[in-house]
Design a protein around this motif. Structure first.
Motif, mmCIF file in Angstrom:
data_model
loop_
_atom_site.group_PDB
_atom_site.id
_atom_site.type_symbol
_atom_site.label_atom_id
_atom_site.label_comp_id
_atom_site.label_asym_id
_atom_site.label_seq_id
_atom_site.Cartn_x
_atom_site.Cartn_y
_atom_site.Cartn_z
ATOM 1 N N GLY A 85 20.326 16.073 0.874
ATOM 2 C CA GLY A 85 20.866 15.099 -0.066
ATOM 3 C C GLY A 85 19.807 14.430 -0.908
ATOM 4 O O GLY A 85 18.637 14.807 -0.917
ATOM 5 N N VAL A 86 20.258 13.414 -1.633
ATOM 6 C CA VAL A 86 19.406 12.643 -2.529
ATOM 7 C C VAL A 86 19.691 11.165 -2.337
ATOM 8 O O VAL A 86 20.853 10.748 -2.254
ATOM 9 C CB VAL A 86 19.657 13.029 -4.008
ATOM 10 N N ILE A 87 18.635 10.388 -2.257
ATOM 11 C CA ILE A 87 18.719 8.922 -2.252
ATOM 12 C C ILE A 87 18.001 8.426 -3.491
ATOM 13 O O ILE A 87 16.857 8.800 -3.744
ATOM 14 C CB ILE A 87 18.078 8.326 -0.988
ATOM 15 N N ARG A 88 18.695 7.615 -4.289
ATOM 16 C CA ARG A 88 18.088 7.050 -5.487
ATOM 17 C C ARG A 88 18.247 5.535 -5.453
ATOM 18 O O ARG A 88 19.331 5.016 -5.227
ATOM 19 C CB ARG A 88 18.726 7.621 -6.757
ATOM 20 N N ASP A 89 17.126 4.845 -5.638
ATOM 21 C CA ASP A 89 17.111 3.377 -5.579
ATOM 22 C C ASP A 89 17.722 2.871 -4.273
ATOM 23 O O ASP A 89 18.394 1.838 -4.253
ATOM 24 C CB ASP A 89 17.857 2.788 -6.777
ATOM 25 N N GLY A 90 17.505 3.628 -3.193
ATOM 26 C CA GLY A 90 17.984 3.208 -1.881
ATOM 27 C C GLY A 90 19.418 3.572 -1.582
ATOM 28 O O GLY A 90 19.894 3.311 -0.473
ATOM 29 N N ASP A 91 20.134 4.167 -2.544
ATOM 30 C CA ASP A 91 21.541 4.526 -2.349
ATOM 31 C C ASP A 91 21.677 6.033 -2.161
ATOM 32 O O ASP A 91 21.056 6.824 -2.882
ATOM 33 C CB ASP A 91 22.380 4.093 -3.553
ATOM 34 N N LEU A 92 22.526 6.440 -1.227
ATOM 35 C CA LEU A 92 22.827 7.852 -1.016
ATOM 36 C C LEU A 92 23.770 8.304 -2.116
ATOM 37 O O LEU A 92 24.893 7.804 -2.226
ATOM 38 C CB LEU A 92 23.470 8.048 0.358
ATOM 39 N N LEU B 241 9.727 1.322 0.981
ATOM 40 C CA LEU B 241 9.181 2.655 1.184
ATOM 41 C C LEU B 241 7.699 2.590 0.834
ATOM 42 O O LEU B 241 7.321 2.429 -0.325
ATOM 43 C CB LEU B 241 9.901 3.670 0.295
ATOM 44 N N ASN B 242 6.863 2.662 1.839
ATOM 45 C CA ASN B 242 5.424 2.488 1.647
ATOM 46 C C ASN B 242 4.672 3.334 2.669
ATOM 47 O O ASN B 242 5.270 4.087 3.443
ATOM 48 C CB ASN B 242 5.042 1.004 1.744
ATOM 49 N N ALA B 243 3.344 3.185 2.682
ATOM 50 C CA ALA B 243 2.521 3.981 3.602
ATOM 51 C C ALA B 243 2.917 3.726 5.049
ATOM 52 O O ALA B 243 3.003 4.661 5.856
ATOM 53 C CB ALA B 243 1.045 3.661 3.385
ATOM 54 N N ALA B 244 3.138 2.474 5.397
ATOM 55 C CA ALA B 244 3.465 2.122 6.781
ATOM 56 C C ALA B 244 4.748 2.811 7.232
ATOM 57 O O ALA B 244 4.814 3.353 8.346
ATOM 58 C CB ALA B 244 3.593 0.605 6.920
ATOM 59 N N GLU B 245 5.778 2.812 6.382
ATOM 60 C CA GLU B 245 7.066 3.359 6.808
ATOM 61 C C GLU B 245 7.081 4.879 6.789
ATOM 62 O O GLU B 245 7.846 5.494 7.526
ATOM 63 C CB GLU B 245 8.188 2.776 5.957
ATOM 64 N N ARG B 246 6.239 5.495 5.972
ATOM 65 C CA ARG B 246 6.110 6.953 6.070
ATOM 66 C C ARG B 246 5.512 7.332 7.419
ATOM 67 O O ARG B 246 5.961 8.271 8.084
ATOM 68 C CB ARG B 246 5.239 7.487 4.932
ATOM 69 N N LEU B 247 4.471 6.615 7.827
ATOM 70 C CA LEU B 247 3.819 6.926 9.097
ATOM 71 C C LEU B 247 4.721 6.584 10.278
ATOM 72 O O LEU B 247 4.769 7.318 11.267
ATOM 73 C CB LEU B 247 2.497 6.167 9.191
ATOM 74 N N ARG B 248 5.433 5.471 10.179
ATOM 75 C CA ARG B 248 6.330 5.091 11.284
ATOM 76 C C ARG B 248 7.422 6.147 11.471
ATOM 77 O O ARG B 248 7.729 6.549 12.602
ATOM 78 C CB ARG B 248 6.959 3.729 11.002
ATOM 79 N N ALA B 249 8.007 6.602 10.368
ATOM 80 C CA ALA B 249 9.056 7.625 10.467
ATOM 81 C C ALA B 249 8.503 8.902 11.084
ATOM 82 O O ALA B 249 9.163 9.561 11.886
ATOM 83 C CB ALA B 249 9.646 7.905 9.090
ATOM 84 N N LYS B 250 7.270 9.260 10.702
ATOM 85 C CA LYS B 250 6.686 10.476 11.264
ATOM 86 C C LYS B 250 6.468 10.324 12.768
ATOM 87 O O LYS B 250 6.663 11.279 13.535
ATOM 88 C CB LYS B 250 5.367 10.801 10.562
ATOM 89 N N ALA B 251 6.049 9.132 13.209
ATOM 90 C CA ALA B 251 5.863 8.903 14.640
ATOM 91 C C ALA B 251 7.179 9.074 15.398
ATOM 92 O O ALA B 251 7.223 9.687 16.470
ATOM 93 C CB ALA B 251 5.289 7.505 14.868
ATOM 94 N N TYR B 252 8.268 8.560 14.835
ATOM 95 C CA TYR B 252 9.576 8.707 15.481
ATOM 96 C C TYR B 252 10.119 10.133 15.336
ATOM 97 O O TYR B 252 10.967 10.560 16.126
ATOM 98 C CB TYR B 252 10.574 7.706 14.883
ATOM 99 N N VAL C 79 0.853 -1.195 0.000
ATOM 100 C CA VAL C 79 0.000 0.000 0.000
ATOM 101 C C VAL C 79 0.890 1.247 0.000
ATOM 102 O O VAL C 79 1.727 1.426 0.886
ATOM 103 C CB VAL C 79 -0.947 0.006 1.217
ATOM 104 N N GLY C 80 0.727 2.084 -1.022
ATOM 105 C CA GLY C 80 1.528 3.302 -1.120
ATOM 106 C C GLY C 80 2.991 3.068 -1.422
ATOM 107 O O GLY C 80 3.818 3.964 -1.210
ATOM 108 N N GLU C 81 3.341 1.916 -1.956
ATOM 109 C CA GLU C 81 4.757 1.594 -2.167
ATOM 110 C C GLU C 81 5.318 2.299 -3.395
ATOM 111 O O GLU C 81 4.640 2.450 -4.411
ATOM 112 C CB GLU C 81 4.933 0.086 -2.326
ATOM 113 N N ARG C 82 6.562 2.747 -3.263
ATOM 114 C CA ARG C 82 7.300 3.382 -4.348
ATOM 115 C C ARG C 82 8.765 2.995 -4.264
ATOM 116 O O ARG C 82 9.230 2.535 -3.223
ATOM 117 C CB ARG C 82 7.231 4.913 -4.239
ATOM 118 N N PRO C 83 9.526 3.201 -5.357
ATOM 119 C CA PRO C 83 10.980 3.041 -5.272
ATOM 120 C C PRO C 83 11.548 3.985 -4.225
ATOM 121 O O PRO C 83 10.981 5.049 -3.948
ATOM 122 C CB PRO C 83 11.463 3.409 -6.684
ATOM 123 N N MET C 84 12.678 3.647 -3.677
ATOM 124 C CA MET C 84 13.290 4.454 -2.621
ATOM 125 C C MET C 84 14.066 5.618 -3.229
ATOM 126 O O MET C 84 15.297 5.660 -3.219
ATOM 127 C CB MET C 84 14.174 3.567 -1.739
#
Length: 667
Positions: free
Chosen positions: A348-355, A482-493, A310-315
């Motif tokens: 910075g920029v992260i593309r495909d999970g890499d800094l 990177l999805n809906a769950a991890e956006r919300l989890r990061a915001k909580a932290y 749900v809400g998943e995208r490339p990193m």
């Protein structure tokens, strides 16, 4: 090796960019039949119809046409401002086949600012949004500090840092419990996923001892809008956080104390004591919120098959960083990489999970805006205003210092123009931004040196002081998706992160007061002759935020605002790549319990979109005291006209500005 993969740039051994092919920036010159040389990696080949081969492969055959439904969500509720979303769904196969994000209002701030005193930008741009009204004032002051130039004193820097971090505590509490939270409440789940709610009532919450809820179902009950315990508690917390922001910035939103060179707030030891009395409670609240959302999101990921998509995208993420070190910040573009990396949140920029970079200038130079699917005129046919950055790096004609805002509303078409939002891209790649990108970039870069915020390469250790609850280290790990769950989890932290920025500022500010360094503002002069450029690099609660200004002979010649929701609500770009909301929707499975179209709510699509925390007022930058001077929009035709007759929007806005300027001169 160059981090630019799609722009016609290459880096020398010192990391300086040069233009490989001057014609390589051009996009509109191609007719769509052969764009393989400029289509970014992974986007697929462009077809004559304007899509990509990857997108075309998702089209459904004729034998399944009867199973397709157009879903039009207008407005998307529980977001800031006016957002509409169109989706084509296959209910039988539980798939989203198309998604289109629409910013449905035009506001015109960038046009309003033309011809004005540069200092007006701070107050006028603040009105771009009422949710994050301070952040536009602050980033505008940064742009002016670069253009003038002027450097603020340390206490002025900390006042802005602390005021903004306090505003984020408000913003994130609001989103977690009043906007996104109801998507996970009993009131919602008992209708869309009753079986999951029944299971939640029987599932123990692992962190009950830290947040006080015995079962996951109890958490869902407490998230019920208007009456749930967590909902009502968040209302109280938003009030406390706004008071914290007001103590540093005078008032909130739209503070009148922000100025180039710092702030004009009267600050004393009492101001900081009042600030801390509210901050102390947020230490405990941040601990509670992090563990509470961990229990809720882990339950969804474990028990709802497919929720991880749900809400998943490339990193692919981008950030400008925020919260300056007064010893490093000097407002100069040529030193931006150094003062950017000294921030308490790393750019910075992260593309495909890499800094790929932490250089603030690289973030700037690699950014372009496209309007192929938006209701604006392309501005690149004329002579390019600036072909280099202040440090000599090549600039695209689509860069913000070269952009011109010219509204051109036309008939809506999903393959042509359908929104007032532009399509920002970094290195011609769709990016998203937010608290999760702040965490991700800071963790991977390992640049932050702070006793309370510890990046480890694979995550963050957040050392939260003792308040009512004992001192505690919260651990946020870089996730695999990177999805809906991890956006919300990061915001909580991120509540803890922001509280620790406030705590750092409190300690540093008291030390400055002890040393007698009480100045909060540095005087400045507005240049009256010549051309000056400035850029403000900062972050809103939702992430990346820049203001680019060009001053000509003492007045604003061009002003461009690029906001986080502009990045994420963007339409498809010239290369056929969808914007982040659109891509997230297309990747979202339909997990709610439904029998046919009549009882389908689209909650999974909405969970994905709301996880980004949309803020549409900022996305499409009118109101004057004269009721006749109102720009109106025909939503059905996506047309924009003057309220008296059919005068085009651009002419109406400029007439209003010219008339007001004439009245001011007469006075």
């Amino acid at each position: 090796m160059s981090y630019y993969r799609n722009l016609p740039l290459e880096l020398d051994e010192n990391g300086r960019a040069s233009l490989v092919d001057p014609s390589g920036y051009a996009v509109e010159a191609h007719d769509g039949s052969d764009l393989s040389d400029v289509v970014p990696d992974g986007a697929g080949e462009l077809t004559e119809e304007g899509g990509t081969t990857e997108a075309e492969s998702r089209e459904v055959g004729e034998e399944r046409e009867e199973e397709l439904y157009d879903i039009n969500i207008d407005p998307v509720t529980r977001v800031a401002g006016a957002l509409a979303f169109h989706a084509k769904v296959d209910l039988a196969n539980e798939q989203v086949l198309e998604g289109h994000s629409q910013a449905t209002l035009f506001r015109g701030y960038e046009i309003i600012l033309e011809g004005r005193d540069p200092r007006d930008a701070i107050d006028l741009s603040s009105r771009a949004c009422g949710v994050c009204g301070a952040v536009h004032s602050i980033v505008s002051s940064y742009a002016l500090e670069m253009a003038f130039p002027v450097e603020p004193p340390p206490l002025g820097v900390w006042a802005r840092n602390m005021g903004q971090a306090g505003a984020f505590l408000y913003d994130h509490s609001l989103h977690l419990f009043l906007l996104a939270g109801p998507d996970y409440s009993e009131a919602m789940l008992s209708k869309t996923n009753p079986g999951l709610y029944d299971l939640a009532k029987e599932t123990s919450a692992p962190n009950e001892h830290l947040h006080g809820y015995e079962t996951v179902g109890d958490i869902m009950d407490a998230l019920n809008p208007l009456e749930g315990e967590l909902y009502l508690e968040a209302l109280e917390k938003t009030r406390d956080a706004r008071q914290m922001a007001s103590l540093m910035l005078g008032k909130y939103p739209h503070p009148s104390t922000i100025a180039p060179g710092g702030v004009t707030t009267t600050l004393s030891r009492t101001s900081f004591q009042q600030f801390y009395s509210r901050l102390d409670d947020f230490f405990d609240y941040a601990k509670k919120v992090a563990f509470l959302w961990d229990d809720l999101l882990d339950f969804f990921l474990r028990e709802m098959d497919g929720y991880e998509h749900v809400g998943e995208r490339p990193m692919n993420m981008i950030g400008t960083g925020i919260w300056d070190d007064p010893d490093a910040y000097n407002a100069r573009y040529e030193d931006a990489d150094e003062w950017g990396r000294a921030r308490l949140s790393t750019p910075g920029v992260i593309r495909d999970g890499d800094l790929v970079t932490t250089d603030l200038t690289a973030v700037d130079v690699g950014t372009e805006e496209f309007v192929d699917r938006a209701f604006y005129e392309d501005w690149t046919e004329g002579e390019q205003r600036f072909d280099q950055s202040p440090t000599g790096e090549p600039l695209s004609p689509y860069h913000m210092w070269n952009k011109e805002t010219t509204p051109k509303p036309e008939g809506k078409s999903w393959r042509e123009k359908y929104t007032w939002g532009t399509a920002p891209r970094w290195d011609r790649t769709p990016m998203e931004t937010g608290p999760h990108s702040r965490h991700w970039l800071t963790a991977m870069a390992e640049e932050v040196d702070n006793p309370f915020i510890e990046p480890t390469g694979d995550g963050l250790n957040l050392h939260v002081p003792e308040a009512g609850e004992p001192e505690m280290t919260l651990r946020w790990d870089i996730p695999d998706r990177l999805n809906a769950a991890e956006r919300l989890r990061a915001k909580a932290y991120h509540l803890a992160y922001c509280a620790l920025v406030c705590y750092t500022g409190f300690i540093e500010s008291l030390e400055l007061l002890k040393q007698g360094k009480t100045d909060v503002h540095t005087p400045f002069d507005v240049p009256k002759k010549g051309t000056q450029r400035g850029a403000g690099f900062w972050e809103a609660g939702r992430g990346f935020l820049t203001h680019h200004i060009v001053i000509e002979d003492g007045v604003i010649d061009n002003y461009q605002i690029l906001t986080p929701s502009t990045w994420m609500a963007s339409p498809a770009d010239p290369f056929g790549q969808p914007g982040p909301y659109e891509e997230a929707a297309r990747n979202t499975p339909l997990l709610e319990e439904y029998t046919d179209e009549s009882d389908f709510s689209g909650i999974d699509i909405l969970r994905g979109i709301r996880s980004f925390d949309p803020c549409m007022p900022c996305t499409v930058h009118l109101h004057t005291d004269d009721r006749a001077d109102v720009i109106t929009e025909d939503v059905t035709a996506c047309g924009c006209s003057f309220s008296e007759g059919d005068q085009p929007a651009e002419e109406a806005i400029r007439d209003i500005i010219d008339r007001e300027s004439g009245e001011a001169e007469a006075d």
